[in-house]
Design an enzyme around this catalytic site. Structure first.
Site, PDB file in Angstrom:
ATOM      1  N   ASP A  23       0.850  -1.196   0.000  1.00 14.92           N
ATOM      2  CA  ASP A  23       0.000   0.000   0.000  1.00 14.92           C
ATOM      3  C   ASP A  23       0.887   1.248   0.000  1.00 14.92           C
ATOM      4  OD1 ASP A  23      -2.454   1.350   0.178  1.00 14.92           O
ATOM      5  OD2 ASP A  23      -2.444   1.335   2.378  1.00 14.92           O
ATOM      6  N   HIS A  24       0.626   2.175  -0.907  1.00 16.06           N
ATOM      7  CA  HIS A  24       1.337   3.465  -0.961  1.00 16.06           C
ATOM      8  C   HIS A  24       2.870   3.350  -1.012  1.00 16.06           C
ATOM      9  CE1 HIS A  24      -2.207   6.002  -0.483  1.00 16.06           C
ATOM     10  NE2 HIS A  24      -2.632   5.139   0.430  1.00 16.06           N
ATOM     11  N   ILE A  34      -9.586  -0.242   3.217  1.00 14.90           N
ATOM     12  CA  ILE A  34     -10.142  -0.052   4.563  1.00 14.90           C
ATOM     13  C   ILE A  34      -9.056  -0.299   5.614  1.00 14.90           C
ATOM     14  CG2 ILE A  34     -11.839  -0.919   6.236  1.00 14.90           C
ATOM     15  CD1 ILE A  34     -13.405  -1.887   3.561  1.00 14.90           C
ATOM     16  N   ASP A  35      -8.768   0.715   6.375  1.00 13.92           N
ATOM     17  CA  ASP A  35      -7.828   0.597   7.491  1.00 13.92           C
ATOM     18  C   ASP A  35      -8.436   1.190   8.766  1.00 13.92           C
ATOM     19  OD1 ASP A  35      -5.692   0.279   9.142  1.00 13.92           O
ATOM     20  OD2 ASP A  35      -4.348   1.635   8.089  1.00 13.92           O
TER      21      ASP A  35
HETATM   22  P1  13P Z   1      -9.131   4.671   5.523  1.00 12.40           P
HETATM   23  O1  13P Z   1      -8.258   5.547   6.356  1.00 12.40           O
HETATM   24  O2  13P Z   1     -10.389   5.397   5.106  1.00 12.40           O
HETATM   25  O3  13P Z   1      -9.426   3.368   6.152  1.00 12.40           O
HETATM   26  O4  13P Z   1      -8.324   4.368   4.150  1.00 12.40           O
HETATM   27  C1  13P Z   1      -7.312   3.401   4.106  1.00 12.40           C
HETATM   28  C2  13P Z   1      -6.503   3.467   2.863  1.00 12.40           C
HETATM   29  O5  13P Z   1      -6.830   4.106   1.885  1.00 12.40           O
HETATM   30  C3  13P Z   1      -5.258   2.692   2.851  1.00 12.40           C
HETATM   31  O6  13P Z   1      -4.516   2.901   1.684  1.00 12.40           O
HETATM   32  O1  G3H Z   2      -3.276   4.833   3.759  1.00 10.24           O
HETATM   33  C1  G3H Z   2      -2.624   4.510   4.739  1.00 10.24           C
HETATM   34  C2  G3H Z   2      -3.012   3.352   5.589  1.00 10.24           C
HETATM   35  O2  G3H Z   2      -4.106   3.681   6.407  1.00 10.24           O
HETATM   36  C3  G3H Z   2      -1.831   2.863   6.356  1.00 10.24           C
HETATM   37  O3  G3H Z   2      -1.494   3.710   7.392  1.00 10.24           O
HETATM   38  O4  G3H Z   2       0.938   4.238   7.140  1.00 10.24           O
HETATM   39  O5  G3H Z   2      -0.199   4.368   9.394  1.00 10.24           O
HETATM   40  O6  G3H Z   2       0.254   2.141   8.302  1.00 10.24           O
HETATM   41  P1  G3H Z   2      -0.022   3.599   8.098  1.00 10.24           P
HETATM   42 ZN    ZN Z   3      -4.586   4.845   0.873  1.00  8.04          ZN
END
Ligand code: 13P
Ligand code: G3H
Ligand code: ZN
Length: 308
Positions: free
Chosen positions: A81-82, A254-255
């Site tokens: 992710d990212h 969803i996080d």
């Molecule tokens: P939320 O913060 O809305 O759960 O989004 C998570 C997300 O986009 C992780 O890449």
């Molecule tokens: O988009 C980001 C996610 O919610 C992950 O968050 O970088 O704190 O692990 P994090």
């Molecule tokens: Zn994100």
């Protein structure tokens, strides 16, 4: 059953439903999510941020996800992710992930294209799929101003050009969602006209929504009832996400909702059992809370039960 890519999942989901991409940081979160997906027979993406990778270490997360596949028999996508540069994407590809995100959304258009293209070439040569991002997720302040919206939301013509020039497999777009628990000031609103335009210029191409937690008040209230202090939180309404899932959005991230569910559960347990200090006693209901949250998402937000 080995790890899989999202290629077939997205082809099946397109226009019908979205696949949930849940952020994972430890064993209990992985177990809760995977148990829910198994019970619902739902397609599943587990995603790892750079922060999660630093917290738990790549090898631990990799082995936990391998164990989840062995235990559940589910096909699972393991996604970065990212990813902010080529190096972290390469490291995850070399280390066994089946999907990576290269997030060049802060870069000028041409630089985002060049970076994404470089990652796509390496990833595809290794059988790995790539998500990119175009447009920036608006903060609460930006979302209310039209000029700021036009400056940050994804431009449909640019999205089509970006996909063609990079060969990327999916694209995260900005239409009004944002990360975290504070998404809107006032009435929640997504730019569905923009989504429709992007999807019409990229027929059949999987789009991704980040920042898609719904921040259900019951979990915020529970955190606050047991000693938390979370004020002004607001998420994306469930009906908007269901609608997006029928319009070309194939992956919903969803996080925050997992964090809220887990924290509310831990707070409640420790408040009610102040003399207990066995971590299993509070992590067991927390894992169950994650499972219930994911089942709720699969049924009410993603619409992907029996999508395997
Ligand atoms: P939320 O913060 O809305 O759960 O989004 C998570 C997300 O986009 C992780 O890449
Ligand atoms: O988009 C980001 C996610 O919610 C992950 O968050 O970088 O704190 O692990 P994090
Ligand atoms: Zn994100």
């Amino acid at each position: 059953m080995p790890l899989v890519t999202s290629k077939e999942m997205f082809a099946k989901a397109y226009g019908n439903y979205a696949v949930g991409a849940f952020n994972v940081n430890n064993m209990e979160i992985i177990q809760g999510i995977v148990d829910a997906a198994k019970e619902e027979q739902a397609p599943l993406i587990l995603q790892v941020s750079a922060g999660a990778r630093k917290y738990a270490k790549h090898v631990y997360l990799m082995k936990l996800v391998e164990a989840a596949i062995e235990d559940s028999g589910l096909p699972i996508v393991l996604h970065l992710d990212h990813g902010e540069d080529f190096e972290i994407c390469k490291s995850c590809i070399d280390g066994g992930f089946t999907s990576v995100m290269i997030d060049g959304s802060k870069l000028p258009f041409e630089e985002n294209i060049a970076l994404t293209k470089k990652v796509v070439e390496y990833a595809h040569a290794h059988g790995v799929v790539v998500e990119a991002e175009l447009g920036r997720l608006a903060g609460v302040e930006d979302a209310v101003k039209v000029s700021a919206r036009d400056a940050t939301y994804t431009d449909p013509a640019q999205a089509a050009e970006f996909v063609e020039k990079t060969g990327v497999d999916s694209l995260a777009i900005a239409i009004g969602t944002s990360h975290g628990a504070y998404k809107f000031k006032g009435e929640p609103k997504l730019d569905f006209e923009r989504l429709e335009k992007i999807a019409s210029l990229l027929p059949g191409f999987p789009l991704v929504l980040h920042g898609a937690s719904t921040v259900l008040p019951e979990f915020v209230d529970k955190c606050n009832q047991y000693g938390g202090k979370i004020e002004g939180a607001q998420g994306v309404p469930e009906d908007m996400l269901l609608k997006a899932g029928k319009m070309g959005v194939c992956k919903i991230n969803i996080d925050t909702d997992l964090r809220l569910a887990m924290t509310a559960s831990v707070r409640e347990y420790l408040y009610n059992n102040p003399s207990d200090f066995d971590p299993r006693q509070y992590l067991k209901p927390a894992r169950e809370a994650i499972k219930n949250m994911v089942k709720h998402k699969i049924k009410n937000v993603l619409n992907c039960s029996n999508g395997l």
